[in-house]
Write a protein that holds these residues in place. Structure first.
Motif, short mmCIF file in Angstrom:
data_model
loop_
_atom_site.label_atom_id
_atom_site.label_comp_id
_atom_site.label_asym_id
_atom_site.label_seq_id
_atom_site.Cartn_x
_atom_site.Cartn_y
_atom_site.Cartn_z
N LEU A 1 0.81 -1.27 0.06
CA LEU A 1 -0.07 -0.14 0.04
C LEU A 1 0.94 1.24 -0.09
CD1 LEU A 1 -2.48 -1.21 2.84
CD2 LEU A 1 -3.03 -0.70 0.37
N MET A 2 0.52 2.33 -0.68
CA MET A 2 1.40 3.11 -0.95
C MET A 2 0.95 4.58 -0.01
SD MET A 2 1.81 5.43 -4.65
CE MET A 2 1.15 4.38 -5.30
N ARG A 3 2.05 5.32 0.26
CA ARG A 3 2.01 6.58 0.95
C ARG A 3 3.03 7.41 0.54
NH1 ARG A 3 -1.58 3.78 2.39
NH2 ARG A 3 -2.03 2.81 4.74
N ILE B 1 -0.14 8.35 -12.14
CA ILE B 1 -0.11 7.03 -11.52
C ILE B 1 1.03 5.98 -11.95
CG2 ILE B 1 -2.08 6.24 -13.02
CD1 ILE B 1 -1.77 5.95 -9.00
N ILE C 1 6.53 1.65 -6.26
CA ILE C 1 6.05 0.89 -5.44
C ILE C 1 6.34 -0.89 -5.71
CG2 ILE C 1 3.98 -0.38 -4.55
CD1 ILE C 1 4.55 2.00 -2.95
N VAL D 1 -2.87 -1.63 -9.15
CA VAL D 1 -2.59 -1.07 -10.48
C VAL D 1 -3.98 -0.36 -10.73
CG1 VAL D 1 -2.28 -1.56 -12.77
CG2 VAL D 1 -0.68 -2.50 -11.26
N SER D 2 -4.03 0.65 -11.20
CA SER D 2 -5.18 1.51 -11.57
C SER D 2 -5.48 1.07 -13.06
CB SER D 2 -4.79 2.86 -11.66
OG SER D 2 -5.69 3.76 -12.39
N GLU E 1 -11.39 -8.62 2.96
CA GLU E 1 -10.81 -7.54 3.30
C GLU E 1 -11.53 -6.72 4.46
OE1 GLU E 1 -8.85 -4.55 0.35
OE2 GLU E 1 -10.67 -5.19 -0.57
N GLY F 1 -6.84 -7.62 7.34
CA GLY F 1 -7.72 -6.74 8.09
C GLY F 1 -6.92 -6.25 9.25
N PRO G 1 -1.90 -1.36 8.20
CA PRO G 1 -0.62 -1.35 7.38
C PRO G 1 0.73 -0.78 7.98
CG PRO G 1 -2.52 -0.38 6.33
CD PRO G 1 -2.98 -0.58 7.86
#
Ligand code: C2E
Ligand code: CA
Ligand code: CA
Length: 636
Positions: free
Chosen positions: A419-421, A445, A452, A477-478, A595, A616, A622
């Motif tokens: 997960l990205m920050r 993006i 990542i 991925v978008s 999730e 979860g 995360p």
């Protein structure tokens, strides 16, 4: 009848000027930007007929001086053509107005029938009377004798129809544009009248020119839209600058209609009429700007509208009534000028940023907090742009976090989701909801995904080297990225460079509703699959899901969204429904991952509903990706 008409009263200067102006207009439109609409073609046709009319006018007077044998037939023919050209202009003028007013077909038919009737009746009468010698003619001495003035009759008939149209459907066009047409038509009448009074005939064609110049100016080259009455973005920037420099305060109201905000879409004409009315009726000196196809902003000076709160209430009440009529989705934003935004002249991006965070079909009053969130947005945007430009896969501003996933079969953590920050100098940690939409909107993006993926691969490689049992880590991925030709190649290269097997990487994709995206998605997913990369369908159960299509795509894991975990907790029926969906997927050889498992009850329910994997807060929030070794176990 039989009044004498002297050709001495004609000088070609009027017609020559018309021809010259026509050429100037053509040069102007060919060197500046104009919308090549149907109306523009009509306009060019009218200019063309104007030139022909001028030439035939000059010609038939010129021929007169040349005829010596008393045979004037050729003059009569040219004269009929001359009239035909002028009438064609009037006919086109009617088509033009009808087109501009966007009249419905059933209103168009009678209008065009009458116009065609006038056109043909007058022309045929003109020809017949000329042949029979009851029309304009020249006697043996070359003195002009006019018969019945059929031209004048035709001209007046057209005029009546034009005036009828312009009065009857005046609401269809922005008032100021309309005044422009009325004004230039008046000038034409005055010229014709003066010319008649002085027994002149040199300026007949010239009098047709003025409404056409008005068209060029009002419709084809000005920044405002005749139907909406709105001015363009550049003009808004000018006005904002003016108000800012003069330290004048203003009010703004923004209306965004997402349904119409795409290339080639337009707001339907009845809604345009309503917007036009709103823009003019409630605030003094208000100006409407069109920002994009589905976005308009109204600006009004505060000083001239001291009772603005009252006016605002009225406009909002009427808005509600109109909404109940039209029922198109909207976002309305209302506010007063803000020094900080005015200084940078950034109202449009300021408003667009609020759109991103506000609910559909709501009215939002701007507050000071919006300015700080806008400043934050700008910093995020600039950082994203810079990350995009630098294209450094080790960029330290992009952090890879991850969430371990519990594998029910093995009873261990052997997969995880990356997960990205963002971590930015002035504002600190930025979460995905605050930057992913911006990155997607501006095409940044894919670079983020690459970063990542690179960081994830590095971590996988480290874990493997350290002897951990890593099944795989998934990366989001978008869907937008799949459109990029280089997508597969970029993914391939990054995994290759890190020297880990492809199976250690998975890609999560959210379902798209778009048909062309579906095909694209199918192709790309198959290609990835062939390379051994695993595929997850993300966010299953949020909004729209097309089961038939999902079955067509070779996903390995279906991720049931947290909303389904929550729904299954409400009653037995819902639990059954989610459970049978999950068991259906399992039977078809997909694995199901739940999730957002937050507690023991969630966990228990999910296990009962055919879960293969659980993810979860119950297991972990995360965490930075390099802490994953706390969850993974060493291979024996
Ligand atoms: P997602 O892919 O559905 O990711 C799961 C999100 O749910 C994560 O939010 C995670 O922190 C949160 N979550 C995990 N467990 C629980 C739980 O038990 N309860 C609740 N309420 N939430 C839980 P996060 O990290 O804020 O990410 C939000 C979204 O941003 C992601 O949703 C994903 O769509 C997107 N995103 C995150 N990283 C990336 C990325 O690298 N690339 C792309 N394209 N999108 C990303
Ligand atoms: Ca995800
Ligand atoms: Ca998800």
């Amino acid at each position: 009848m039989g009044k004498q008409l002297y050709f001495d009263n004609y000088s070609p200067v009027g017609d020559i000027v018309v021809i010259a102006i026509c050429f100037v207009m053509v040069v102007l439109v060919s060197t500046s930007y104009v919308n090549k609409t149907k109306n523009f073609k009509l306009f060019l046709n009218m200019v063309f007929y104007l030139v022909l009319a001028s030439i035939s006018d000059i010609l038939h007077h010129d021929l007169y001086t040349r005829v010596t044998d008393g045979n004037y037939n050729v003059i009569y023919v040219v004269r009929v053509f001359y009239h035909a050209f002028l009438f064609s202009i009037l006919l086109l003028y009617i088509v033009y107005i009808v087109e501009m007013q966007q009249l419905e077909v059933h209103k168009r038919i009678p209008v065009m029938t009458v116009a065609s009737l006038i056109y043909f009746t007058v022309l045929i009468t003109d020809i017949v009377m000329t042949i029979r010698g009851t029309n304009f003619r020249l006697n043996k001495n070359g003195v002009a004798v006019s018969g019945m003035n059929i031209f004048l009759i035709g001209y007046l008939a057209f005029l009546v129809e034009i005036i009828y149209l312009m009065v009857r459907y005046r609401d269809r066009i922005y008032k100021k544009a309309m005044s422009g047409f009325y004004g230039t038509m008046m000038i034409s009448f005055v010229i014709l009248y003066l010319q008649g009074r002085h027994g002149q005939s040199s300026f007949t064609v010239a009098s047709f020119l003025f409404p056409i110049i008005a068209m060029l100016y009002i419709v084809h080259s000005t920044p405002y839209d005749v139907e909406l009455g709105a001015i363009n973005v550049m003009a808004m920037k000018d006005l904002v600058k003016y108000y800012y420099d003069k330290k004048k305060e203003f009010l703004f109201m923004s209306l965004y209609l997402p349904d119409f905000d795409a290339d080639g879409k337009v707001i339907p004409s009845d809604l345009q009429a309503t917007i036009r009315r709103f823009a003019g009726e409630y605030f003094k000196q208000s100006v409407l700007f069109q920002i994009s196809n589905g976005h308009v902003i109204l600006i009004a000076p505060k000083s001239l509208n001291p009772d603005h709160e009252n006016r605002l209430n009225k406009i909002l009440n009427s808005f509600e009534i109109e909404y109940n009529k039209f029922r198109f989705d909207y976002k309305v934003i209302i506010g007063e000028s803000i020094e900080e935004i005015g200084k940078k002249n950034e109202y449009i991006s300021f408003i667009q940023n609020i759109h991103r965070n506000m609910e559909i079909n709501s009215v939002y009053m701007v507050s000071f907090d919006d300015v700080s969130s806008f400043n934050r947005y700008e910093q995020v945007f600039e950082a994203l742009e810079d990350i995009f430009k630098k294209h450094d896969l080790d960029d330290e501003r992009v952090l890879a976090y991850c969430q371990p996933v519990f594998n029910i079969k093995t009873g261990k953590y052997d997969t995880a989701e990356a997960l990205m920050r963002l971590k930015l100098p002035d504002i600190g940690m930025v979460f995905p909801d605050q930057f992913i939409p911006i990155a997607e909107e501006h095409g940044f993006i894919h670079v983020l995904t690459e970063i990542i993926l690179k960081k994830t691969c590095d971590e996988i490689s480290r874990l493997i080297t350290d002897g951990y049992d890593v099944n795989r880590i998934s990366v989001n991925v978008s869907v937008l990225e799949l459109r990029d030709e280089e997508f597969i190649h970029d993914i391939d290269r990054i995994i290759d460079d890190s020297r880990i097997p492809n199976e250690k990487v998975a890609i999560e994709i959210t379902e798209s509703q778009n048909d062309s995206d579906f095909l694209l998605m199918k192709n790309k997913i198959e290609e990835l699959k062939n390379r051994g990369i695993k595929l997850y369908l993300d966010d299953f159960g949020t909004g729209y899901s097309n089961m038939e299509r999902i079955m067509e795509l070779p996903f390995d894991i279906i991720k049931f969204d947290r909303s389904l975990v929550i729904a299954s907790d409400t009653d037995e029926r819902s639990e059954k429904m989610v459970g049978s969906l999950a068991s259906m997927f399992t039977e078809l050889n997909f694995s199901v991952l739940y999730e957002g498992v937050e507690n023991d009850l969630d966990e228990k329910r999910c296990i009962n509903m055919s879960a293969s994997y659980l993810q979860g807060y119950k297991y972990s929030r995360p965490i930075p990706i390099n802490e994953l070794n706390r969850f993974f176990s060493k291979a024996c």
